[in-house]
Design an enzyme around this catalytic site. Structure first.
Site, PDB file in Angstrom:
ATOM      1  N   LEU A  72       0.844  -1.194   0.000  1.00  0.00           N
ATOM      2  CA  LEU A  72       0.000   0.000   0.000  1.00  0.00           C
ATOM      3  C   LEU A  72       0.880   1.245   0.000  1.00  0.00           C
ATOM      4  CD1 LEU A  72      -2.692  -1.197   2.561  1.00  0.00           C
ATOM      5  CD2 LEU A  72      -2.951  -0.963   0.094  1.00  0.00           C
ATOM      6  N   GLU A  73       0.854   1.969  -1.093  1.00  0.00           N
ATOM      7  CA  GLU A  73       1.738   3.118  -1.274  1.00  0.00           C
ATOM      8  C   GLU A  73       1.023   4.440  -1.075  1.00  0.00           C
ATOM      9  OE1 GLU A  73       3.909   2.700  -4.926  1.00  0.00           O
ATOM     10  OE2 GLU A  73       4.219   0.557  -4.617  1.00  0.00           O
ATOM     11  N   ASN A  74      -0.245   4.385  -0.645  1.00  0.00           N
ATOM     12  CA  ASN A  74      -1.013   5.623  -0.489  1.00  0.00           C
ATOM     13  C   ASN A  74      -1.598   5.756   0.909  1.00  0.00           C
ATOM     14  OD1 ASN A  74      -0.879   6.573  -3.337  1.00  0.00           O
ATOM     15  ND2 ASN A  74      -1.901   4.620  -3.701  1.00  0.00           N
TER      16      ASN A  74
END
Length: 571
Positions: free
Chosen positions: A396-398
């Site tokens: 999860l990059e957000n």
């Protein structure tokens, strides 16, 4: 991970809202006032801890609900959500005595929260706080008028702001004839105690909830080791391949129940957290469930050097926290679901682990409360059952909430068992400090974590564990940043180096495979280091990861042909 070969923006969520309006004529206070309590004073609020749902409370516009977490005391709390022109006001009318002083208090958390009393017959009062990440007590007092026999007490939030939580409301003063909540009785001993999951260092327990209980104590071999609010617990810090005896008691303000029946749980034999049959030194590769110009592969085409194959990606659904998987049959040249499932089994038969990856550069899966954590665990477990996946990868990059993602992963592990493979792929910024949400999540689930393959690309310069700045694309960048994780609480077996397989696999940060192998030697053996040399060696370092098996294939397997054998040859 990127769905394209070019760099993408990675937004970071920042909330910068501020309250512009101040209530006129209200007596607002953070610390409040205190009244003189008499011997017969009671808390005249009913269902003050929301243990009986919303009984005795009325919330505007259906804005209120009770939740099990977070709870300040007992097993429940109020969650109220402002929406539109509704400020999520929850109120209760209490019986009071005229010409009497009452102390009004409550514990709150989350968005803007107000606590107040109206209809006092004198001066109505309120207290408030801006958004709070932890429980905070609001407190004030009021005096009733000569003819006042009832007062309305309330909580509310603020328009357009985040939900707030409230618990343990108290209106303490003379009994106005309505009395308070009945005194609790000691709860019964819990039933149904069972072992619902194990790892090499933990045992997960579950039991039946007990009416009237506000908490539970967990005993291991006769000694109390844990206190929890819900009907499940993970007892960690255990030795591998060892049997333990467990009992549970129920508690409330009246006391502690007798102990439950005893169950025995034996920890798994695999070492170093979760990971099932993952080898001591492993290579992870992401397999693309889409065509972005890299070589299109069926799962059966994935190169033999990869020990963990992360299927990229699961898709978010309309249910908060829940995910699903949709095979891109058209983009993959007619690859069918039946073929895919058969290929998963074939890879597993060859000793590989196949896991589902959640997130990616454009993936947006939000796990930020207990409900979404449950949805996440249930949906991922359903995918594991349907497709045969061995576990899950968190990419999860957000944004990530450590509290609820940890809750979700522990719940998933309890369902899936000790063989579940759990990997993570944070960005470099996410692992710069143990106070970062990703790092906290990794430490929270250390007992079930297989490996963190941090992405050493698309990041620019970063700090190493020695406090110096290192430029992306060097041996020093890899070793000095890995050192932060190795010295920050993760075991060497839980640290891997994530690099792009080719210059087309990422916008920046590609290094030759020889740089990856040199960094691994530096960490594991103290050789081939650059200007940074760790103070000690980490022979158990897990290995390396790449984005992606497809880009590796497009470059003639140059990455896996070099890095694969080297990882498998580490001490």
């Amino acid at each position: 991970m990127e769905r394209s070969g070019t760099p993408g923006r990675r937004p970071r969520r920042r909330w910068a809202g501020a309250l512009a309006a101040v209530l006129t004529g209200a007596a607002l206070s953070f610390t409040g006032l205190s009244g003189s309590a008499q011997a017969a004073d009671v808390n005249v609020a009913k269902n003050a801890g929301f243990e009986s749902g919303l009984a005795n409370w009325t919330c505007s516009g259906g804005s209120g609900a009770t939740v099990g977490s977070p709870a300040h005391g007992g097993a429940a709390a109020l969650k109220a959500t402002p929406a539109g022109q509704d400020n999520a006001k929850c109120s209760q009318t209490v019986a009071v005595k005229p010409n009497s002083t009452y102390t009004l208090s409550a514990w709150v958390q989350g968005g803007y929260a107000y606590l107040g009393a109206s209809g006092t017959g004198t001066t109505d009062v309120s207290a408030w706080t801006p958004d709070s990440a932890s429980w905070k007590e609001l407190k004030t007092s009021f005096t009733t008028g000569a003819g006042t026999t009832s007062v309305t007490v309330y909580t509310h939030g603020w328009y357009g702001q985040q939900p707030y939580f409230a618990d343990d409301v108290s209106v303490f003063g003379p009994d106005g004839g309505g009395g308070g909540d009945p005194d609790p009785v000691v709860p019964a001993a819990p039933g149904g105690l069972a072992v619902s999951g194990t790892s090499s260092s933990s045992v997960t327990l579950a039991w039946n909830a007990v009416s009237g209980a506000t908490g539970y104590n967990v005993y291991r071999d006769g000694s109390k080791v844990l206190a929890v609010s819900g009907a499940s617990a993970v007892v960690s810090g255990l030795a591998a391949d060892t049997s333990y005896a467990f009992q549970v008691t129920a508690t409330n303000s009246a006391g502690e129940s007798g102990k439950s029946s005893t169950v025995t749980g034996r920890t798994a034999t695999s070492g170093g957290g979760g990971g099932g049959t993952v080898p001591k030194h492993a290579v992870t590769g992401y397999w693309q469930n889409f065509n972005n110009g890299a070589t299109v592969q069926k799962l059966s085409d994935v190169q033999g050097a990869y020990d963990i194959i992360a299927v990229a990606f699961a898709d978010a659904t309309g249910t908060p926290g829940a995910v699903t998987f949709n095979l891109d049959s058209a983009g993959l040249g007619g690859y069918t679901v039946a073929q895919f499932k058969a290929d998963v089994k074939a890879k597993q038969a060859a000793g590989k682990s196949v896991i589902i990856s959640v997130g990616g550069e454009k993936g947006s899966v939000s796990v930020n409360d207990s409900a979404s954590a449950t949805n996440f665990a249930n949906s991922v477990y359903a995918l594991m059952q349907e497709y045969g996946f061995d576990g899950v990868d968190i990419d999860l990059e957000n944004g990530l909430n450590s509290t609820y993602m940890s809750q979700a992963l522990k719940s998933l592990a309890a369902k899936a068992g000790s063989g579940m493979v759990l990997t993570m792929a944070p960005q470099t910024i996410d692992m710069q400090s143990t106070s970062n949400e990703y790092f906290k999540t990794a430490l929270n689930v250390k007992d079930i974590l297989t490996v963190v393959n941090m992405q050493y690309y698309n990041s620019g310069s970063m700090l190493g564990c020695d406090g110096k700045v290192y430029s992306q694309g060097s041996v020093d960048f890899l070793t000095a940043l890995a050192c932060i994780q190795l010295e920050g609480g993760l075991s060497p077996s839980q640290v891997g180096l994530g690099l792009p397989a080719s210059t087309r696999g990422a916008g920046s940060g590609y290094v030759a495979p020889s740089v990856v192998t040199a960094a691994l030697d530096c960490l594991a053996k103290g050789t081939s280091c650059g200007s940074f040399k760790p103070a000690r060696t980490y022979p158990g370092v897990r290995g390396a990861m790449t984005w992606s098996t497809n880009w590796d294939a497009a470059a003639g397997n140059a990455w896996s042909n070099v890095v694969g054998p080297h990882v498998h040859g580490l001490p």
